[in-house]
Design a protein around this motif. Sequence first.
Motif, PDB file in Angstrom:
ATOM      1  N   VAL A 168      82.612-159.883 -36.050  1.00  0.00           N
ATOM      2  CA  VAL A 168      82.254-159.335 -34.734  1.00  0.00           C
ATOM      3  C   VAL A 168      81.053-160.100 -34.199  1.00  0.00           C
ATOM      4  O   VAL A 168      80.102-160.349 -34.932  1.00  0.00           O
ATOM      5  N   GLU A 169      81.127-160.460 -32.936  1.00  0.00           N
ATOM      6  CA  GLU A 169      80.015-161.144 -32.286  1.00  0.00           C
ATOM      7  C   GLU A 169      79.772-160.548 -30.910  1.00  0.00           C
ATOM      8  O   GLU A 169      80.714-160.326 -30.163  1.00  0.00           O
ATOM      9  N   VAL A 170      78.504-160.293 -30.612  1.00  0.00           N
ATOM     10  CA  VAL A 170      78.095-159.884 -29.272  1.00  0.00           C
ATOM     11  C   VAL A 170      77.770-161.160 -28.510  1.00  0.00           C
ATOM     12  O   VAL A 170      76.993-161.983 -28.991  1.00  0.00           O
ATOM     13  N   THR A 171      78.369-161.321 -27.336  1.00  0.00           N
ATOM     14  CA  THR A 171      78.159-162.555 -26.578  1.00  0.00           C
ATOM     15  C   THR A 171      77.240-162.360 -25.372  1.00  0.00           C
ATOM     16  O   THR A 171      76.673-163.326 -24.872  1.00  0.00           O
ATOM     17  N   ALA A 172      77.112-161.126 -24.884  1.00  0.00           N
ATOM     18  CA  ALA A 172      76.230-160.879 -23.736  1.00  0.00           C
ATOM     19  C   ALA A 172      75.903-159.394 -23.633  1.00  0.00           C
ATOM     20  O   ALA A 172      76.705-158.540 -24.004  1.00  0.00           O
ATOM     21  N   GLU A 173      74.706-159.109 -23.143  1.00  0.00           N
ATOM     22  CA  GLU A 173      74.277-157.738 -22.863  1.00  0.00           C
ATOM     23  C   GLU A 173      73.713-157.706 -21.461  1.00  0.00           C
ATOM     24  O   GLU A 173      73.023-158.646 -21.050  1.00  0.00           O
ATOM     25  N   ASN A 174      73.989-156.649 -20.735  1.00  0.00           N
ATOM     26  CA  ASN A 174      73.477-156.518 -19.381  1.00  0.00           C
ATOM     27  C   ASN A 174      73.013-155.074 -19.188  1.00  0.00           C
ATOM     28  O   ASN A 174      73.843-154.169 -19.111  1.00  0.00           O
ATOM     29  N   PHE A 175      71.697-154.871 -19.154  1.00  0.00           N
ATOM     30  CA  PHE A 175      71.113-153.551 -18.932  1.00  0.00           C
ATOM     31  C   PHE A 175      70.199-153.615 -17.722  1.00  0.00           C
ATOM     32  O   PHE A 175      69.346-154.488 -17.631  1.00  0.00           O
ATOM     33  N   ASN A 176      70.395-152.696 -16.803  1.00  0.00           N
ATOM     34  CA  ASN A 176      69.525-152.606 -15.634  1.00  0.00           C
ATOM     35  C   ASN A 176      69.409-151.136 -15.260  1.00  0.00           C
ATOM     36  O   ASN A 176      70.426-150.466 -15.063  1.00  0.00           O
ATOM     37  N   MET A 177      68.195-150.643 -15.166  1.00  0.00           N
ATOM     38  CA  MET A 177      67.970-149.226 -14.856  1.00  0.00           C
ATOM     39  C   MET A 177      68.328-148.889 -13.416  1.00  0.00           C
ATOM     40  O   MET A 177      68.479-147.736 -13.068  1.00  0.00           O
ATOM     41  N   GLY A 178      68.473-149.907 -12.563  1.00  0.00           N
ATOM     42  CA  GLY A 178      68.864-149.665 -11.181  1.00  0.00           C
ATOM     43  C   GLY A 178      67.721-149.127 -10.333  1.00  0.00           C
ATOM     44  O   GLY A 178      66.670-148.742 -10.835  1.00  0.00           O
ATOM     45  N   ASP A 179      67.936-149.143  -9.050  1.00  0.00           N
ATOM     46  CA  ASP A 179      66.975-148.618  -8.094  1.00  0.00           C
ATOM     47  C   ASP A 179      67.752-148.241  -6.838  1.00  0.00           C
ATOM     48  O   ASP A 179      68.161-149.113  -6.063  1.00  0.00           O
ATOM     49  N   GLU A 180      67.973-146.943  -6.655  1.00  0.00           N
ATOM     50  CA  GLU A 180      68.773-146.470  -5.524  1.00  0.00           C
ATOM     51  C   GLU A 180      68.179-146.886  -4.186  1.00  0.00           C
ATOM     52  O   GLU A 180      68.905-147.239  -3.263  1.00  0.00           O
ATOM     53  N   GLU A 181      66.859-146.852  -4.083  1.00  0.00           N
ATOM     54  CA  GLU A 181      66.206-147.191  -2.817  1.00  0.00           C
ATOM     55  C   GLU A 181      66.428-148.650  -2.421  1.00  0.00           C
ATOM     56  O   GLU A 181      66.515-148.972  -1.241  1.00  0.00           O
ATOM     57  N   LYS A 182      66.542-149.520  -3.418  1.00  0.00           N
ATOM     58  CA  LYS A 182      66.740-150.943  -3.138  1.00  0.00           C
ATOM     59  C   LYS A 182      68.215-151.345  -3.222  1.00  0.00           C
ATOM     60  O   LYS A 182      68.546-152.510  -3.058  1.00  0.00           O
ATOM     61  N   ILE A 209      70.094-151.330  -5.915  1.00  0.00           N
ATOM     62  CA  ILE A 209      70.402-151.994  -7.183  1.00  0.00           C
ATOM     63  C   ILE A 209      71.102-150.983  -8.091  1.00  0.00           C
ATOM     64  O   ILE A 209      70.550-149.917  -8.387  1.00  0.00           O
ATOM     65  N   GLU A 210      72.315-151.334  -8.501  1.00  0.00           N
ATOM     66  CA  GLU A 210      73.099-150.424  -9.333  1.00  0.00           C
ATOM     67  C   GLU A 210      72.612-150.405 -10.772  1.00  0.00           C
ATOM     68  O   GLU A 210      72.108-151.402 -11.285  1.00  0.00           O
ATOM     69  N   LYS A 211      72.808-149.261 -11.413  1.00  0.00           N
ATOM     70  CA  LYS A 211      72.506-149.103 -12.826  1.00  0.00           C
ATOM     71  C   LYS A 211      73.637-149.774 -13.620  1.00  0.00           C
ATOM     72  O   LYS A 211      74.805-149.608 -13.282  1.00  0.00           O
ATOM     73  N   VAL A 212      73.286-150.558 -14.653  1.00  0.00           N
ATOM     74  CA  VAL A 212      74.291-151.277 -15.442  1.00  0.00           C
ATOM     75  C   VAL A 212      73.954-151.158 -16.924  1.00  0.00           C
ATOM     76  O   VAL A 212      72.790-151.281 -17.300  1.00  0.00           O
ATOM     77  N   ALA A 213      74.968-150.911 -17.746  1.00  0.00           N
ATOM     78  CA  ALA A 213      74.813-150.934 -19.199  1.00  0.00           C
ATOM     79  C   ALA A 213      76.124-151.453 -19.778  1.00  0.00           C
ATOM     80  O   ALA A 213      77.105-150.726 -19.884  1.00  0.00           O
ATOM     81  N   GLU A 214      76.136-152.745 -20.101  1.00  0.00           N
ATOM     82  CA  GLU A 214      77.347-153.366 -20.631  1.00  0.00           C
ATOM     83  C   GLU A 214      76.996-154.325 -21.758  1.00  0.00           C
ATOM     84  O   GLU A 214      75.974-154.994 -21.722  1.00  0.00           O
ATOM     85  N   VAL A 215      77.890-154.365 -22.743  1.00  0.00           N
ATOM     86  CA  VAL A 215      77.780-155.312 -23.839  1.00  0.00           C
ATOM     87  C   VAL A 215      79.152-155.970 -23.975  1.00  0.00           C
ATOM     88  O   VAL A 215      80.167-155.285 -24.011  1.00  0.00           O
TER      89      VAL A 215
END
Length: 143
Positions: free
Chosen positions: A24-38, A40-46
Amino acid sequence: MNKVLTLKQFQDLALEMISLEPHVEVTAENFNMGDEEKGIEKVAEVYGFSRHSKPGYEIIFDWVAKGNLDGFLIDMFDFTIEPYKKSDFCPIFKGAVVLDDYKEPFEGHEIAQKILELIKPEQWTKWIVEYLPEPRMLVEMED
């Protein structure tokens, strides 16, 4: 010469291979808490892949683990794992040609579908969980 399997031989082989611990190998992680006012969507992906193999044969799952974005920070680490199609189909079977009842070879997408029908999600996802990040990865220690 390519190896040839009947559908039954392929199914037996696939079930045997899926029970073996994969690479098993993890190739990418994408975490962003987001900001509704700006906006920016919340993201949690591996993203990653799992390779189940026996000498001469491989079943490869490209996968994405998506965090639950409906709640608090801790919920982002409640992952749902599913196949991720980087190519035309997923999972990929390598090592042999699989023939149907009429001695015609199955196409790659048909083999991928047969694997997904045969193998329950928890049989291939159970190996991935330990490679997924935990909430503590986002907490920075202050001096």
